[in-house]
Enzyme design. Structure first.
Site: not given
Length: 140
Positions: A50, A68
């Site tokens: 990520e 995010d």
């Protein structure tokens, strides 16, 4: 347009107040925060895919206009309040900026909440972390 400029500025500034961890430092800190040891290999895999273990990352805009945040790339539409003031369910009850700091406590607690409500598949990178993973035992 103004929100886009703010997000770009945040994305560029984020590395200035974040840090880059590695697999073992993340596993040890998460263990110190009480994360079960049998979950640590999964969490480190998610963080690797990520954010490359970087705490100060703000991801690019998603299809729905959300972003995010942090080492686990936690979404601002559901889990944290974006700095733009845009609507958020803010299930973790915190500002998204609190997910960008050197202290990963807020990121870990919020990620655990995501996991408890949505499971591992909440992360799009889960496909890389499902199944057998290298042991984290050498980190301790």
């Amino acid at each position: 347009m103004k929100a886009f400029i703010v997000l770009v500025a945040l994305a560029l500034a984020a590395p200035a107040f974040g840090r880059t961890m590695d697999r073992c430092s993340l596993a040890r800190e998460m263990s110190d925060l009480g994360v079960p040891r049998d979950q640590l290999a999964r969490w480190t895999c998610i963080a690797e895919h990520e954010s490359s273990y970087r705490t100060g990352v703000v991801g690019p805009e998603n299809y729905n206009g959300s972003n995010d945040y942090g080492i686990f790339q936690i979404n601002d539409y559901y889990w944290c309040a974006p700095p733009s003031g845009r609507f958020s369910y803010n299930e973790c009850g915190l500002s998204c900026n609190n997910l960008l700091t050197d202290d990963i406590t807020n990121s870990v607690r919020c990620a655990q909440k995501v996991l408890s409500q949505q499971g591992w598949s909440a992360w799009s990178t889960w496909k890389y972390c499902d199944g057998s993973l290298p042991s984290i035992n050498d980190c301790f």
